[in-house]
Design an enzyme around this catalytic site. Structure first.
Site, PDB file in Angstrom:
ATOM      1  N   ARG A  71       0.823  -1.220   0.000  1.00 35.59           N
ATOM      2  CA  ARG A  71       0.000   0.000   0.000  1.00 35.59           C
ATOM      3  C   ARG A  71       0.849   1.258   0.000  1.00 35.59           C
ATOM      4  O   ARG A  71       0.410   2.318  -0.468  1.00 35.59           O
ATOM      5  CB  ARG A  71      -0.976  -0.031   1.185  1.00 35.59           C
ATOM      6  CG  ARG A  71      -2.112  -1.014   0.961  1.00 35.59           C
ATOM      7  CD  ARG A  71      -2.931  -1.209   2.200  1.00 35.59           C
ATOM      8  NE  ARG A  71      -2.511  -2.342   2.983  1.00 35.59           N
ATOM      9  CZ  ARG A  71      -2.684  -2.472   4.286  1.00 35.59           C
ATOM     10  NH1 ARG A  71      -3.279  -1.518   4.966  1.00 35.59           N
ATOM     11  NH2 ARG A  71      -2.281  -3.543   4.908  1.00 35.59           N
ATOM     12  N   GLU A 108       1.101  -6.214  13.481  1.00 42.19           N
ATOM     13  CA  GLU A 108      -0.106  -6.493  14.261  1.00 42.19           C
ATOM     14  C   GLU A 108      -0.594  -7.912  14.018  1.00 42.19           C
ATOM     15  O   GLU A 108      -1.165  -8.538  14.899  1.00 42.19           O
ATOM     16  CB  GLU A 108      -1.190  -5.471  13.870  1.00 42.19           C
ATOM     17  CG  GLU A 108      -2.274  -5.313  14.914  1.00 42.19           C
ATOM     18  CD  GLU A 108      -3.402  -4.410  14.431  1.00 42.19           C
ATOM     19  OE1 GLU A 108      -3.298  -3.778  13.364  1.00 42.19           O
ATOM     20  OE2 GLU A 108      -4.414  -4.353  15.161  1.00 42.19           O
TER      21      GLU A 108
HETATM   22  O1  LIG Z   1       2.989  -0.383  11.846  1.00 44.23           O
HETATM   23  P1  LIG Z   1       2.883  -1.810  11.485  1.00 44.23           P
HETATM   24  O2  LIG Z   1       2.293  -2.646  12.589  1.00 44.23           O
HETATM   25  O3  LIG Z   1       4.163  -2.402  10.989  1.00 44.23           O
HETATM   26  O4  LIG Z   1       1.810  -1.942  10.323  1.00 44.23           O
HETATM   27  C1  LIG Z   1       1.725  -1.068   9.248  1.00 44.23           C
HETATM   28  C2  LIG Z   1       1.974  -1.769   7.955  1.00 44.23           C
HETATM   29  O5  LIG Z   1       1.015  -2.838   7.779  1.00 44.23           O
HETATM   30  C3  LIG Z   1       0.454  -2.738   6.480  1.00 44.23           C
HETATM   31  O6  LIG Z   1       1.209  -3.417   5.539  1.00 44.23           O
HETATM   32  P2  LIG Z   1       1.165  -4.988   5.334  1.00 44.23           P
HETATM   33  O7  LIG Z   1       2.457  -5.571   5.866  1.00 44.23           O
HETATM   34  O8  LIG Z   1      -0.108  -5.566   5.863  1.00 44.23           O
HETATM   35  O9  LIG Z   1       1.282  -5.128   3.774  1.00 44.23           O
HETATM   36  P3  LIG Z   1       0.384  -4.722   2.509  1.00 44.23           P
HETATM   37  O10 LIG Z   1       0.587  -3.245   2.299  1.00 44.23           O
HETATM   38  O11 LIG Z   1       1.003  -5.537   1.442  1.00 44.23           O
HETATM   39  O12 LIG Z   1      -1.055  -5.068   2.787  1.00 44.23           O
HETATM   40  C4  LIG Z   1       0.484  -1.249   6.189  1.00 44.23           C
HETATM   41  O13 LIG Z   1       0.392  -0.984   4.810  1.00 44.23           O
HETATM   42  C5  LIG Z   1       1.786  -0.814   6.794  1.00 44.23           C
HETATM   43  O14 LIG Z   1       2.875  -0.936   5.891  1.00 44.23           O
HETATM   44  N1  LIG Z   2      -5.361  -2.556  11.533  1.00 45.84           N
HETATM   45  C1  LIG Z   2      -4.737  -2.376  10.367  1.00 45.84           C
HETATM   46  N2  LIG Z   2      -5.421  -1.953   9.288  1.00 45.84           N
HETATM   47  C2  LIG Z   2      -4.796  -1.755   8.111  1.00 45.84           C
HETATM   48  N3  LIG Z   2      -3.488  -1.939   7.925  1.00 45.84           N
HETATM   49  C3  LIG Z   2      -2.777  -2.356   8.973  1.00 45.84           C
HETATM   50  N4  LIG Z   2      -1.460  -2.625   9.109  1.00 45.84           N
HETATM   51  C4  LIG Z   2      -1.254  -3.029  10.366  1.00 45.84           C
HETATM   52  N5  LIG Z   2      -2.384  -3.014  11.085  1.00 45.84           N
HETATM   53  C5  LIG Z   2      -3.350  -2.595  10.229  1.00 45.84           C
END
Ligand SMILES: O=P(O)(O)OC[C@H]1O[C@H](OP(=O)(O)OP(=O)(O)O)[C@H](O)[C@@H]1O
Ligand SMILES: Nc1ncnc2[nH]cnc12
Length: 190
Positions: A71, A108
């Site tokens: 994202r 998370e």
């Molecule tokens: O602060 P944190 O607990 O590290 O979480 C935040 C991260 O989690 C999500 O990415 P994700 O790893 O789910 O990947 P995605 O963008 O491919 O869905 C979001 O886009 C952040 O990069």
């Molecule tokens: N609760 C949440 N929603 C969307 N993106 C996330 N990345 C980590 N935690 C998330």
């Protein structure tokens, strides 16, 4: 005759952005309230407002925007273009073709490894990190470590939404990032 549409204020932009992010309970696992930005991205006005606000948060003379898969690519790339900066992807393992640095971390809902090309950013470059969600801070801490290994300077972080109840700043302070400037367009307290 065209009618001029008055520009929204920053506060109006941020209210629009908040209104277009939806909460999906128990995704991707029980107990997680997932912040889904797809309605925001799908709205021409909302996406425009998001990019405008992230660009406005950037300090001067940014050389490179770093965005995290996946994202962070969507929101980071248009910000880089608007700033006249390059864009560098931080990717999940096995995706980047040349030599990489790697950092593993917990988030998370699981654990992850992030990678960056060892030659992606010139030492001394001024870097803006852009992502959609700041949750536990694990992804940001890992990304900051990759930027540090390249000898570049992380000057600012701009995210669309901060989940303050997960206390990312506590984790970031533990990682030595307590002084890093962070802008969140929307903050969720609870
Ligand atoms: O602060 P944190 O607990 O590290 O979480 C935040 C991260 O989690 C999500 O990415 P994700 O790893 O789910 O990947 P995605 O963008 O491919 O869905 C979001 O886009 C952040 O990069
Ligand atoms: N609760 C949440 N929603 C969307 N993106 C996330 N990345 C980590 N935690 C998330």
């Amino acid at each position: 005759m065209t009618t001029a549409v008055p520009a929204r204020t920053s506060a109006e932009n941020r209210r629009l952005i908040a209104s277009l992010i939806r909460d999906i309970p128990d995704f991707p696992q029980q107990g997680v309230g997932f912040k889904d930005i797809t309605p925001l991205l799908g709205s021409a006005e909302g996406f425009r407002a998001t990019v405008d606000e992230l660009v406005a948060a950037a300090p001067p003379a940014i050389d490179v925007v770093v965005g995290m898969e996946a994202r962070g690519f969507i929101v980071g790339a248009p910000v880089a273009v608007a700033l006249g900066a390059g864009f560098v992807p931080v990717r999940k393992p096995g995706k980047l073709p040349a030599a990489t640095y790697e950092v593993s971390y917990d988030l998370e809902y699981g654990s992850e490894t992030l990678t960056i090309h060892t030659d992606a950013i010139k030492p001394g470059s001024r870097v803006l990190v852009v992502d959609d969600v700041l949750a536990t801070g694990g992804t940001l801490a890992a990304t900051a470590e990759l930027i540090r290994r390249l000898g570049a300077e992380l000057v600012h972080v701009a995210v669309v939404m901060e989940l303050a109840f997960l206390e990312p700043h506590r984790r970031l302070a533990e990682a030595g990032l307590g002084e890093t400037a962070i802008t969140a367009l929307v903050t969720v307290e609870g």
